[in-house]
Design an enzyme around this catalytic site. Sequence first.
Site, PDB file in Angstrom:
ATOM      1  N   ASN B 113       0.801  -1.226   0.000  1.00  0.00           N
ATOM      2  CA  ASN B 113       0.000   0.000   0.000  1.00  0.00           C
ATOM      3  C   ASN B 113       0.836   1.278   0.000  1.00  0.00           C
ATOM      4  O   ASN B 113       0.355   2.320  -0.432  1.00  0.00           O
ATOM      5  CB  ASN B 113      -0.915  -0.051   1.242  1.00  0.00           C
ATOM      6  CG  ASN B 113      -1.566   1.278   1.544  1.00  0.00           C
ATOM      7  OD1 ASN B 113      -2.484   1.693   0.846  1.00  0.00           O
ATOM      8  ND2 ASN B 113      -1.074   1.972   2.567  1.00  0.00           N
ATOM      9  N   SER B 165      -4.132   2.298  -8.718  1.00  0.00           N
ATOM     10  CA  SER B 165      -4.883   3.555  -8.682  1.00  0.00           C
ATOM     11  C   SER B 165      -5.772   3.672  -9.902  1.00  0.00           C
ATOM     12  O   SER B 165      -5.427   3.188 -10.995  1.00  0.00           O
ATOM     13  CB  SER B 165      -3.926   4.742  -8.653  1.00  0.00           C
ATOM     14  OG  SER B 165      -4.646   5.940  -8.859  1.00  0.00           O
ATOM     15  N   TYR B 178       2.979   9.341 -11.999  1.00  0.00           N
ATOM     16  CA  TYR B 178       2.262   8.558 -10.988  1.00  0.00           C
ATOM     17  C   TYR B 178       1.404   7.493 -11.684  1.00  0.00           C
ATOM     18  O   TYR B 178       1.425   6.312 -11.304  1.00  0.00           O
ATOM     19  CB  TYR B 178       1.388   9.495 -10.142  1.00  0.00           C
ATOM     20  CG  TYR B 178       0.529   8.804  -9.116  1.00  0.00           C
ATOM     21  CD1 TYR B 178       1.082   8.357  -7.906  1.00  0.00           C
ATOM     22  CD2 TYR B 178      -0.837   8.593  -9.326  1.00  0.00           C
ATOM     23  CE1 TYR B 178       0.284   7.730  -6.953  1.00  0.00           C
ATOM     24  CE2 TYR B 178      -1.633   7.965  -8.388  1.00  0.00           C
ATOM     25  CZ  TYR B 178      -1.071   7.540  -7.197  1.00  0.00           C
ATOM     26  OH  TYR B 178      -1.850   6.916  -6.259  1.00  0.00           O
ATOM     27  N   ALA B 179       0.673   7.900 -12.707  1.00  0.00           N
ATOM     28  CA  ALA B 179      -0.213   6.969 -13.423  1.00  0.00           C
ATOM     29  C   ALA B 179       0.596   5.814 -14.025  1.00  0.00           C
ATOM     30  O   ALA B 179       0.191   4.651 -13.941  1.00  0.00           O
ATOM     31  CB  ALA B 179      -0.981   7.702 -14.516  1.00  0.00           C
ATOM     32  N   ALA B 180       1.769   6.142 -14.596  1.00  0.00           N
ATOM     33  CA  ALA B 180       2.601   5.087 -15.193  1.00  0.00           C
ATOM     34  C   ALA B 180       3.088   4.125 -14.114  1.00  0.00           C
ATOM     35  O   ALA B 180       3.085   2.899 -14.314  1.00  0.00           O
ATOM     36  CB  ALA B 180       3.789   5.716 -15.918  1.00  0.00           C
ATOM     37  N   SER B 181       3.472   4.682 -12.963  1.00  0.00           N
ATOM     38  CA  SER B 181       3.990   3.820 -11.896  1.00  0.00           C
ATOM     39  C   SER B 181       2.892   2.905 -11.349  1.00  0.00           C
ATOM     40  O   SER B 181       3.155   1.789 -10.921  1.00  0.00           O
ATOM     41  CB  SER B 181       4.611   4.662 -10.766  1.00  0.00           C
ATOM     42  OG  SER B 181       3.611   5.343 -10.044  1.00  0.00           O
ATOM     43  N   LYS B 182       1.648   3.380 -11.368  1.00  0.00           N
ATOM     44  CA  LYS B 182       0.531   2.573 -10.871  1.00  0.00           C
ATOM     45  C   LYS B 182       0.018   1.604 -11.947  1.00  0.00           C
ATOM     46  O   LYS B 182      -0.427   0.497 -11.627  1.00  0.00           O
ATOM     47  CB  LYS B 182      -0.602   3.483 -10.388  1.00  0.00           C
ATOM     48  CG  LYS B 182      -0.267   4.240  -9.100  1.00  0.00           C
ATOM     49  CD  LYS B 182      -0.147   3.276  -7.932  1.00  0.00           C
ATOM     50  CE  LYS B 182      -0.026   3.983  -6.595  1.00  0.00           C
ATOM     51  NZ  LYS B 182       0.045   3.049  -5.461  1.00  0.00           N
ATOM     52  N   ILE B 211      -9.726   9.047  -2.516  1.00  0.00           N
ATOM     53  CA  ILE B 211      -9.988   8.639  -1.136  1.00  0.00           C
ATOM     54  C   ILE B 211      -9.476   9.746  -0.212  1.00  0.00           C
ATOM     55  O   ILE B 211      -8.383  10.282  -0.423  1.00  0.00           O
ATOM     56  CB  ILE B 211      -9.277   7.296  -0.814  1.00  0.00           C
ATOM     57  CG1 ILE B 211      -9.552   6.223  -1.886  1.00  0.00           C
ATOM     58  CG2 ILE B 211      -9.647   6.799   0.581  1.00  0.00           C
ATOM     59  CD1 ILE B 211     -10.983   5.781  -2.051  1.00  0.00           C
TER      60      ILE B 211
HETATM   61  N1  LIG Z   1      -5.816   8.676  -1.409  1.00  0.00           N
HETATM   62  C1  LIG Z   1      -6.169   8.441  -2.650  1.00  0.00           C
HETATM   63  O1  LIG Z   1      -7.038   9.119  -3.211  1.00  0.00           O
HETATM   64  C2  LIG Z   1      -5.563   7.309  -3.421  1.00  0.00           C
HETATM   65  C3  LIG Z   1      -6.124   6.994  -4.666  1.00  0.00           C
HETATM   66  C4  LIG Z   1      -5.579   5.954  -5.400  1.00  0.00           C
HETATM   67  C5  LIG Z   1      -4.515   5.230  -4.894  1.00  0.00           C
HETATM   68  N2  LIG Z   1      -4.001   5.573  -3.687  1.00  0.00           N
HETATM   69  C6  LIG Z   1      -2.862   4.767  -3.217  1.00  0.00           C
HETATM   70  O2  LIG Z   1      -3.179   4.238  -1.941  1.00  0.00           O
HETATM   71  C7  LIG Z   1      -1.992   4.071  -1.187  1.00  0.00           C
HETATM   72  C8  LIG Z   1      -2.144   4.741   0.181  1.00  0.00           C
HETATM   73  O3  LIG Z   1      -2.407   6.113  -0.037  1.00  0.00           O
HETATM   74  P1  LIG Z   1      -2.880   7.130   1.091  1.00  0.00           P
HETATM   75  O4  LIG Z   1      -3.885   8.018   0.445  1.00  0.00           O
HETATM   76  O5  LIG Z   1      -3.216   6.435   2.345  1.00  0.00           O
HETATM   77  O6  LIG Z   1      -1.515   7.959   1.213  1.00  0.00           O
HETATM   78  P2  LIG Z   1      -0.760   8.580   2.481  1.00  0.00           P
HETATM   79  O7  LIG Z   1      -1.737   9.014   3.501  1.00  0.00           O
HETATM   80  O8  LIG Z   1       0.187   9.565   1.921  1.00  0.00           O
HETATM   81  O9  LIG Z   1       0.033   7.309   3.032  1.00  0.00           O
HETATM   82  C9  LIG Z   1       1.131   6.773   2.360  1.00  0.00           C
HETATM   83  C10 LIG Z   1       1.789   5.750   3.250  1.00  0.00           C
HETATM   84  O10 LIG Z   1       2.961   5.232   2.617  1.00  0.00           O
HETATM   85  C11 LIG Z   1       4.088   5.338   3.497  1.00  0.00           C
HETATM   86  N3  LIG Z   1       5.291   5.513   2.702  1.00  0.00           N
HETATM   87  C12 LIG Z   1       5.532   6.444   1.754  1.00  0.00           C
HETATM   88  N4  LIG Z   1       6.781   6.317   1.255  1.00  0.00           N
HETATM   89  C13 LIG Z   1       7.336   5.255   1.902  1.00  0.00           C
HETATM   90  C14 LIG Z   1       8.614   4.626   1.838  1.00  0.00           C
HETATM   91  N5  LIG Z   1       9.572   5.066   1.011  1.00  0.00           N
HETATM   92  N6  LIG Z   1       8.855   3.551   2.632  1.00  0.00           N
HETATM   93  C15 LIG Z   1       7.907   3.102   3.478  1.00  0.00           C
HETATM   94  N7  LIG Z   1       6.688   3.670   3.585  1.00  0.00           N
HETATM   95  C16 LIG Z   1       6.401   4.730   2.811  1.00  0.00           C
HETATM   96  C17 LIG Z   1       3.740   6.554   4.362  1.00  0.00           C
HETATM   97  O11 LIG Z   1       4.366   6.567   5.639  1.00  0.00           O
HETATM   98  P3  LIG Z   1       5.743   7.350   5.963  1.00  0.00           P
HETATM   99  O12 LIG Z   1       5.647   8.689   5.315  1.00  0.00           O
HETATM  100  O13 LIG Z   1       5.793   7.369   7.445  1.00  0.00           O
HETATM  101  O14 LIG Z   1       6.800   6.489   5.383  1.00  0.00           O
HETATM  102  C18 LIG Z   1       2.243   6.342   4.581  1.00  0.00           C
HETATM  103  O15 LIG Z   1       2.043   5.415   5.615  1.00  0.00           O
HETATM  104  C19 LIG Z   1      -0.859   4.670  -2.035  1.00  0.00           C
HETATM  105  O16 LIG Z   1      -0.208   3.639  -2.742  1.00  0.00           O
HETATM  106  C20 LIG Z   1      -1.603   5.569  -2.999  1.00  0.00           C
HETATM  107  O17 LIG Z   1      -0.873   5.773  -4.191  1.00  0.00           O
HETATM  108  C21 LIG Z   1      -4.504   6.583  -2.943  1.00  0.00           C
END
Ligand SMILES: NC(=O)c1ccc[n+]([C@@H]2O[C@H](COP(=O)([O-])OP(=O)(O)OC[C@H]3O[C@@H](n4cnc5c(N)ncnc54)[C@H](OP(=O)(O)O)[C@@H]3O)[C@@H](O)[C@H]2O)c1
Lengths: 84, 270
Positions: B113, B165, B178-182, B211
Amino acid sequence: MTQTKVNNIQRLKKVFSQSLSISESQINDELEYNSIQQWDSTAHMALVAQLEAEFNIMLDIDDIIDMSSVGKCKEILKKYNVEL
Amino acid sequence: MLNYKIEQSLKLSGKKAIITGASRGIGAAMAKAFARAGVNLVLISRTEENLKELVHEIQLIYSQEAPLNKREKTDGYANKVLYYAVDLTDENTVKKTFADISSFGGIDILINNAGKMTPKPLAFVKSEDIQSQFEINTFAVIRCCQYVSRLMIRNGGGSIINIASMLGEYGQQGQSIYAASKAAVSGLTRSLAQELANYQIRVNAIAPGVINTSLLSVLTDKEKEQIRTRIALQRFGQPEEVANTCLFLASDWSSYITGQVIDVDGGVHF
Ligand SMILES: NC(=O)c1ccc[n+]([C@@H]2O[C@H](COP(=O)([O-])OP(=O)(O)OC[C@H]3O[C@@H](n4cnc5c(N)ncnc54)[C@H](OP(=O)(O)O)[C@@H]3O)[C@@H](O)[C@H]2O)c1
């Protein structure tokens, strides 16, 4: 040969025999990856997983790729401090 | 939040799950949902304070709600939660972390995640923007899958859930990297599902829409409003709504589902 070494060789044979589904008598240092149909890429992954579980180690990707025979596997395991 | 009976019916109690990016947002919601279902947890992200706080909350959930802990008094077995405050973009760290985790035995569930989003028009994208997003969104996911698959094989199977995503599926202006990575995660999921099916490991992805988490702070209000009008349900999702889908994919309720990318996006239309 120490008792640990004898035990480890036995453990290694068992892992090979169970993961590749072959008899222990088929296992010798010259046995190579892909030389028998049972030791294909699918079985190789299972073998790696069982080796790691048996000897409580985590193998490097390069070592997994290099593990091309039973003899080579022994050499690699020695790097992880498994007495063989 | 699902009710306690539903969580019990998932039959996840006593299983072991790794959740990356657990410290906040969707990951933290997942950790709490899995804790309520009685799952033993390994939580990974970089910020130790956040993880410590979350571990404290999880322990409270275990003591109050989780099925295994209801049995604690009789059979002396209770749920456990561990955390690793590590950067998953460091290959060696990932290896060491999984080596450490392996000493606790097999793993049943991995949720990839952790992620990062840096929206920019292509002309302004620097090399480091490409590198940093791919490192955590894609490369770390691949490495975690490599290591965990071996821990799952010894267990006789498991479930890997990758968080992709909606943007990886449909794209959006300013989100090309970002889109490419996902999108890579969706491709990885479909292929790995074929490869790991041999070992009874199912691999699926969730493609969340918008979200409500801190990840959205990089979007302007105007951008958020533009997106909202394209959502059939006319609202952003809650982290718990992604967590619920994750519970389903982790459990045997989805035993015949693998290689799928499931949209959890309120019905986004472009
Ligand atoms: N929110 C949305 O609308 C949405 C939509 C589509 C997809 N997503 C995907 O859902 C996932 C969770 O997103 P979220 O919205 O909950 O984001 P978030 O609140 O920014 O949380 C991201 C999490 O990843 C951890 N993280 C980031 N870089 C890291 C690293 N190098 N090593 C270890 N941990 C790392 C962060 O913790 P630390 O900073 O403490 O490391 C945090 O716990 C992501 O993959 C995101 O791309 C989110």
